[in-house]
Design an enzyme around this catalytic site. Structure first.
Site, mmCIF file in Angstrom:
data_model
loop_
_atom_site.group_PDB
_atom_site.id
_atom_site.type_symbol
_atom_site.label_atom_id
_atom_site.label_comp_id
_atom_site.label_asym_id
_atom_site.label_seq_id
_atom_site.Cartn_x
_atom_site.Cartn_y
_atom_site.Cartn_z
ATOM 1 N N GLU A 15 65.573 23.819 1.303
ATOM 2 C CA GLU A 15 64.440 22.905 1.440
ATOM 3 C C GLU A 15 64.464 21.932 0.252
ATOM 4 O OE1 GLU A 15 60.367 24.444 0.845
ATOM 5 O OE2 GLU A 15 59.853 23.437 2.711
ATOM 6 N N LYS A 68 42.844 28.745 -5.613
ATOM 7 C CA LYS A 68 43.623 28.264 -6.753
ATOM 8 C C LYS A 68 44.457 27.075 -6.294
ATOM 9 C CE LYS A 68 47.213 28.329 -8.879
ATOM 10 N NZ LYS A 68 48.001 27.137 -9.277
ATOM 11 N N GLU A 110 52.524 31.169 4.135
ATOM 12 C CA GLU A 110 52.958 29.929 4.791
ATOM 13 C C GLU A 110 54.002 29.321 3.859
ATOM 14 O OE1 GLU A 110 52.718 28.412 7.915
ATOM 15 O OE2 GLU A 110 50.574 28.811 7.638
ATOM 16 N N CYS A 122 56.193 21.005 4.492
ATOM 17 C CA CYS A 122 56.950 22.234 4.778
ATOM 18 C C CYS A 122 57.596 22.172 6.155
ATOM 19 C CB CYS A 122 56.052 23.449 4.650
ATOM 20 S SG CYS A 122 54.484 23.289 5.498
HETATM 21 P P1 NDP Z 1 55.101 27.125 -5.739
HETATM 22 O O1 NDP Z 1 55.337 28.054 -4.619
HETATM 23 O O2 NDP Z 1 55.451 27.574 -7.104
HETATM 24 O O3 NDP Z 1 53.564 26.694 -5.775
HETATM 25 C C1 NDP Z 1 52.603 26.947 -4.790
HETATM 26 C C2 NDP Z 1 51.317 27.481 -5.423
HETATM 27 O O4 NDP Z 1 51.530 28.788 -5.940
HETATM 28 C C3 NDP Z 1 50.826 26.661 -6.598
HETATM 29 O O5 NDP Z 1 49.426 26.689 -6.631
HETATM 30 C C4 NDP Z 1 51.411 27.419 -7.758
HETATM 31 O O6 NDP Z 1 50.765 27.143 -8.951
HETATM 32 C C5 NDP Z 1 51.203 28.841 -7.331
HETATM 33 N N1 NDP Z 1 52.072 29.819 -7.952
HETATM 34 C C6 NDP Z 1 53.218 29.622 -8.666
HETATM 35 N N2 NDP Z 1 53.735 30.795 -9.056
HETATM 36 C C7 NDP Z 1 52.909 31.766 -8.584
HETATM 37 C C8 NDP Z 1 52.926 33.186 -8.636
HETATM 38 N N3 NDP Z 1 53.899 33.859 -9.256
HETATM 39 N N4 NDP Z 1 51.938 33.878 -8.017
HETATM 40 C C9 NDP Z 1 50.951 33.227 -7.368
HETATM 41 N N5 NDP Z 1 50.889 31.872 -7.285
HETATM 42 C C10 NDP Z 1 51.857 31.147 -7.876
HETATM 43 O O7 NDP Z 1 55.800 25.778 -5.447
HETATM 44 P P2 NDP Z 1 56.167 24.652 -6.513
HETATM 45 O O8 NDP Z 1 55.023 23.786 -6.663
HETATM 46 O O9 NDP Z 1 56.737 25.226 -7.769
HETATM 47 O O10 NDP Z 1 57.332 23.923 -5.758
HETATM 48 C C11 NDP Z 1 58.641 24.472 -5.801
HETATM 49 C C12 NDP Z 1 59.344 24.262 -4.500
HETATM 50 O O11 NDP Z 1 58.675 24.984 -3.494
HETATM 51 C C13 NDP Z 1 59.330 22.841 -4.009
HETATM 52 O O12 NDP Z 1 60.381 22.139 -4.508
HETATM 53 C C14 NDP Z 1 59.410 23.012 -2.529
HETATM 54 O O13 NDP Z 1 60.735 23.122 -2.133
HETATM 55 C C15 NDP Z 1 58.726 24.302 -2.283
HETATM 56 N N6 NDP Z 1 57.352 24.142 -1.794
HETATM 57 C C16 NDP Z 1 57.136 24.371 -0.504
HETATM 58 C C17 NDP Z 1 55.885 24.213 0.020
HETATM 59 C C18 NDP Z 1 55.648 24.456 1.448
HETATM 60 O O14 NDP Z 1 54.536 24.276 1.915
HETATM 61 N N7 NDP Z 1 56.657 24.846 2.181
HETATM 62 C C19 NDP Z 1 54.743 23.788 -0.787
HETATM 63 C C20 NDP Z 1 55.067 23.608 -2.181
HETATM 64 C C21 NDP Z 1 56.330 23.785 -2.637
HETATM 65 P P3 NDP Z 1 51.251 25.864 -9.817
HETATM 66 O O15 NDP Z 1 51.600 24.791 -8.896
HETATM 67 O O16 NDP Z 1 50.079 25.526 -10.579
HETATM 68 O O17 NDP Z 1 52.381 26.351 -10.617
#
Ligand code: NDP
Length: 493
Positions: free
Chosen positions: A404, A199, A273, A307
């Site tokens: 973060e 996904k 992660e 990250c």
């Molecule tokens: P999310 O953790 O929401 O997104 C990561 C993935 O998980 C996306 O594919 C998202 O889908 C999906 N997802 C969202 N909600 C759920 C759920 N309840 N169960 C399973 N999968 C889910 O990160 P965001 O994109 O919302 O970013 C928010 C914050 O997270 C950022 O501002 C940043 O600080 C942090 N972040 C950190 C990352 C890292 O690698 N450390 C990577 C990304 C974000 P979709 O995007 O389609 O909603």
């Protein structure tokens, strides 16, 4: 057009910008973006069962790129069922040496179509073409090459004489490295003999769908890789599917905690992660110019959407002034703008939502008393942008030192002794990565033993290699990806 001026005629200040660089745009024509994309399930592209779609946009222009099918619960169930059939009928029983051939093929096709992938990644994500071209795509291919090499050697990997795959892997990835994260997830899972349902993030689905086309091109049997596009609900449906034996998630700590809670007590194996707030520590004996480049790549690479970004600079007090002076000067040379321009250093922020989050946290930094400095670069009229920014006078209790930000914002703190550096570096709920800049090897080893971080870089930063394990402590998650360790996450060991 570039100005041509005789050597005796100095440039007027208002002409300087024109003298610096001519635009060097990568051609958009190398990739054709379809108007609509379906889900990739059981070896074919198909619309969502209820016909729902969503738009993905170019964050640098806010123009729509394509409409993409939004997978509902029925689609996710169908994808997991297809992955189960493929696991039981073809991929699971297939000898490792045969699986390896498919992985090598995928790696080769990724290399062959690298320009296409790089342009599409920059269009959908907003990252500079220089980075998608030189980092994301080559590393994604390298992961497939690396794990192809393991597929026929699992019995020699130290996990017992005949390690078994887990079954169906449900994999949820974020938007910061869309193709690379797909490769990190798919390559070890497939090498170990699992089948996958992936996904991608809602804002960056296109390269995962192009990768699905590559799987077709490589002749991968139907159902071995499935791609279900959609938002958080799609991800939540996938990780909760009873038919999923292994969940691999990369994203925010908040969602990671929800997944861990939802899967507690179920037989599914989980690796998470999650976020980070890494310390990049600069000692007074560090080679300063080299350290400046390391600080810049540590936090401004990929707009800070990393990250393991070095988002807290810990600089020894005796050299703080000189380091900050040089750093500000270096930041004014970073070029922010069109992600497809090969001269661009800082591209677009991936979404309005992320821009709002960065803006809010930067405002909190000012409100809490830190001093803000932003590079005086011009910001395009359309799209999502944030200038390279640093905060001085940051205390450990400030939100910008604890949370973060996931954007091009650096929080600067100082220290006097190595012990103080370690204490401050470890004063975080995360523990993904750290950097150390010093001339002394013994000091590097002393620090590496004390820093509670999954990766410690010495005199470099943000270096990745498929053979090297990557993962965190504490709220940065658990499990390792990459290397031999990354295989263990997909084997019943
Ligand atoms: P999310 O953790 O929401 O997104 C990561 C993935 O998980 C996306 O594919 C998202 O889908 C999906 N997802 C969202 N909600 C759920 C759920 N309840 N169960 C399973 N999968 C889910 O990160 P965001 O994109 O919302 O970013 C928010 C914050 O997270 C950022 O501002 C940043 O600080 C942090 N972040 C950190 C990352 C890292 O690698 N450390 C990577 C990304 C974000 P979709 O995007 O389609 O909603």
């Amino acid at each position: 057009m570039q100005l041509v001026r005789s050597k005796t005629q100095p440039a007027r200040p208002d002409e300087r910008a024109a003298w610096e660089y001519a635009p060097a745009p990568e051609s958009r024509d190398v990739v054709s973006v379809d108007a609509e994309y379906g889900l990739f399930v059981d070896g074919e592209f198909r619309p969502a069962a209820d016909g729902t779609t969503f738009a993905t946009i170019n964050p640098a222009t806010e123009e729509p790129l394509a409409r993409v099918a939004e997978a509902g619960a029925a689609d996710v169930e169908a994808a997991v069922a297809a992955a189960r059939r493929a696991y039981e009928s073809t991929w699971g029983p297939m000898p490792g040496r045969e699986r390896a051939k498919y992985l090598y093929r995928i790696a080769r096709v990724l290399q062959e179509r690298a320009r296409e992938f790089a342009v599409l990644e920059s269009l959908d994500n907003g990252k500079p073409i220089r980075e998608s071209r030189d980092v994301d795509i080559p590393l994604a291919a390298a992961h497939f090459f690396y794990y192809a090499g393991w597929a026929d050697k699992l019995e020699y990997a130290g996990f017992g004489p005949s390690p078994r795959p887990l079954g169906v892997a449900g994999q949820v990835i974020p938007w910061n490295f869309p193709l690379l994260m797909a490769a990190w997830k798919l390559a070890p899972a497939l090498a170990a003999g699992n089948t996958c349902v992936l996904k991608p993030a809602e804002t960056t689905p296109l390269t995962a769908l192009l990768l699905a086309q590559v799987c077709e091109q490589a002749g991968l049997p139907a159902g071995v890789v499935n791609v279900v596009t959609g938002g958080g609900d799609t991800g939540a449906a996938l990780v909760r599917q009873p038919g999923v034996n292994k969940v691999a998630f990369t994203g925010s700590t908040e969602v990671g905690k929800q997944i861990a809670a939802a899967l507690a007590g179920t037989p599914a194996k989980v690796t998470l992660e999650l976020g980070g707030k890494a310390a990049n520590i600069v000692f007074d004996d560090a080679p300063v110019e080299q350290a400046i480049e390391g600080i810049v790549s540590g936090i401004f690479f990929n707009q800070g959407h990393v990250c393991c970004a070095g988002s807290r600079l810990l600089v020894q007090e005796s050299v703080a002034d000189i380091v900050l002076d040089k750093l500000r000067r270096r930041l004014t040379t970073l070029r922010l703008g069109d992600p497809l321009d090969k001269n661009t250093d800082i591209g677009a922020i991936n979404s309005r939502q992320q821009l709002d989050k960065i803006t809010e946290l930067a405002a909190a930094g000012e409100a809490e008393g830190a001093e803000r400095w932003s590079s005086p670069c011009s910001i395009p009229d359309r799209g999502f942008w944030f200038p390279p920014t640093l905060f001085t006078g940051v205390s450990q209790s400030h939100r910008i030192a604890r949370e973060e930000i996931f954007g091009p914002v650096l929080s600067v703190l100082t220290f006097r002794t190595p012990e103080e550096a370690v204490t401050k570096a470890n004063n975080t709920r995360f523990g993904l990565s750290a950097g150390v800049w010093t001339d002394k090897g013994s000091r590097i080893l002393w620090l590496a033993q004390r820093l509670r971080a999954g990766v410690v870089w010495a005199n470099t930063y943000n270096r990745f290699d498929p053979a090297s394990p990557f993962g965190g402590y504490q709220e940065s998650g658990y499990g390792r990806e990459g290397g031999r360790h990354g295989l263990a996450a997909y084997l019943d060991v």
